[in-house]
Enzyme design. Structure first.
Site, PDB file in Angstrom:
ATOM      1  N   HIS A   2      71.541  33.338  36.517  1.00 29.62           N
ATOM      2  CA  HIS A   2      72.554  33.806  36.595  1.00 29.62           C
ATOM      3  C   HIS A   2      73.539  32.448  37.401  1.00 29.62           C
ATOM      4  O   HIS A   2      74.646  32.276  36.857  1.00 29.62           O
ATOM      5  CB  HIS A   2      72.834  34.981  37.415  1.00 29.62           C
ATOM      6  N   LYS A  28      71.176  52.368  33.429  1.00 28.50           N
ATOM      7  CA  LYS A  28      69.948  52.421  34.057  1.00 28.50           C
ATOM      8  C   LYS A  28      70.004  52.607  35.439  1.00 28.50           C
ATOM      9  O   LYS A  28      71.209  52.051  36.058  1.00 28.50           O
ATOM     10  CB  LYS A  28      68.950  51.117  33.625  1.00 28.50           C
TER      11      LYS A  28
HETATM   12  P1  ADP Z   1      73.512  42.869  31.637  1.00 31.19           P
HETATM   13  O1  ADP Z   1      72.627  44.008  32.121  1.00 31.19           O
HETATM   14  O2  ADP Z   1      74.731  42.987  31.618  1.00 31.19           O
HETATM   15  O3  ADP Z   1      72.546  41.981  30.546  1.00 31.19           O
HETATM   16  P2  ADP Z   1      72.326  40.792  33.569  1.00 31.19           P
HETATM   17  O4  ADP Z   1      72.666  40.933  35.168  1.00 31.19           O
HETATM   18  O5  ADP Z   1      71.104  41.136  33.183  1.00 31.19           O
HETATM   19  O6  ADP Z   1      73.442  41.959  32.946  1.00 31.19           O
HETATM   20  O7  ADP Z   1      72.858  39.450  32.884  1.00 31.19           O
HETATM   21  C1  ADP Z   1      74.407  38.957  32.920  1.00 31.19           C
HETATM   22  C2  ADP Z   1      74.385  38.023  31.889  1.00 31.19           C
HETATM   23  O8  ADP Z   1      73.526  36.918  32.289  1.00 31.19           O
HETATM   24  C3  ADP Z   1      73.956  38.135  30.442  1.00 31.19           C
HETATM   25  O9  ADP Z   1      74.792  37.737  29.482  1.00 31.19           O
HETATM   26  C4  ADP Z   1      72.509  37.651  30.413  1.00 31.19           C
HETATM   27  O10 ADP Z   1      72.029  37.226  29.243  1.00 31.19           O
HETATM   28  C5  ADP Z   1      72.676  36.511  31.143  1.00 31.19           C
HETATM   29  N1  ADP Z   1      71.538  36.225  32.147  1.00 31.19           N
HETATM   30  C6  ADP Z   1      70.533  36.747  32.817  1.00 31.19           C
HETATM   31  N2  ADP Z   1      69.949  35.991  33.197  1.00 31.19           N
HETATM   32  C7  ADP Z   1      70.062  34.753  32.601  1.00 31.19           C
HETATM   33  C8  ADP Z   1      69.018  33.724  33.005  1.00 31.19           C
HETATM   34  N3  ADP Z   1      68.008  33.276  33.384  1.00 31.19           N
HETATM   35  N4  ADP Z   1      69.672  32.319  32.145  1.00 31.19           N
HETATM   36  C9  ADP Z   1      70.913  32.553  31.481  1.00 31.19           C
HETATM   37  N5  ADP Z   1      71.559  33.538  31.428  1.00 31.19           N
HETATM   38  C10 ADP Z   1      71.113  34.765  32.094  1.00 31.19           C
END
Ligand code: ADP
Length: 164
Positions: free
Chosen positions: A18, A42
């Site tokens: 992130h 969730k």
């Molecule tokens: P959501 O539940 O909305 O998918 P996340 O917190 O899992 O939220 O992720 C937020 C955003 O960051 C999403 O677009 C996800 O694809 C992206 N993301 C999550 N992990 C990574 C990573 N390791 N590298 C790049 N982008 C990521």
């Protein structure tokens, strides 16, 4: 006019993947708001407040990045913040279908809000909050995948025998 972007997500918890996306977005836009989604369906491990508090120190070195949370429709939040774009991270092909669907749905709801996809450094391409929680729950280390204080919070919350 300042170009503002929203980076929405669950961030349960924030990972270095992130943060890689936040840093890229901070170079492209005048302002970036990392926006913690409160209604994520969730059951999250950390409350929205805890998730925000973990993001704050991790983005302190980026003066044009702020942290917020929202519980409305993303496009309504983005419109309210007068954001030019919503930033999402794209990892493997597996992210594509869901993200594509969401971007086009958001566009039909709010045509002025553009979705921008950013790819992380390849070493983070397989990293997810879900996987990190699983590793720590089973006694492994999340070192190098999350900021140190996030690792501490995870260990405290999830390590075998720890009280939830
Ligand atoms: P959501 O539940 O909305 O998918 P996340 O917190 O899992 O939220 O992720 C937020 C955003 O960051 C999403 O677009 C996800 O694809 C992206 N993301 C999550 N992990 C990574 C990573 N390791 N590298 C790049 N982008 C990521």
């Amino acid at each position: 006019m300042k170009r503002r972007a929203i980076y929405p997500g669950s961030f349960d918890p924030i990972t270095n993947g992130h943060l890689d996306v936040v840093e890229r977005a901070a170079r492209l836009f005048d302002e970036v708001i990392v926006a913690v989604a409160m209604n994520i369906g969730k059951e999250p491990l950390f409350s929205a407040k805890q998730r925000r508090e973990m993001i704050l120190p991790a983005v302190r070195h980026l003066p044009n990045v702020s942290v917020d949370s929202f519980d409305t429709l993303l496009v309504d939040y983005a419109t309210q913040k007068e954001a030019a774009a919503v930033v999402r991270g794209l990892r493997a092909v597996s992210d594509f279908e869901f993200e594509f669907q969401m971007a086009l749905m958001n566009r039909s709801l709010a045509p002025k809000v553009e979705t921008v996809f950013l790819m992380p450094k390849d070493c983070y391409a397989y990293l997810s909050s879900r996987m990190i929680k699983e590793i720590v729950r089973l006694g492994g280390s999340a070192k190098g995948f999350v900021p140190p204080f996030v690792e501490t919070a995870l260990q405290r919350r999830l390590k075998k025998g720890a009280r939830r």
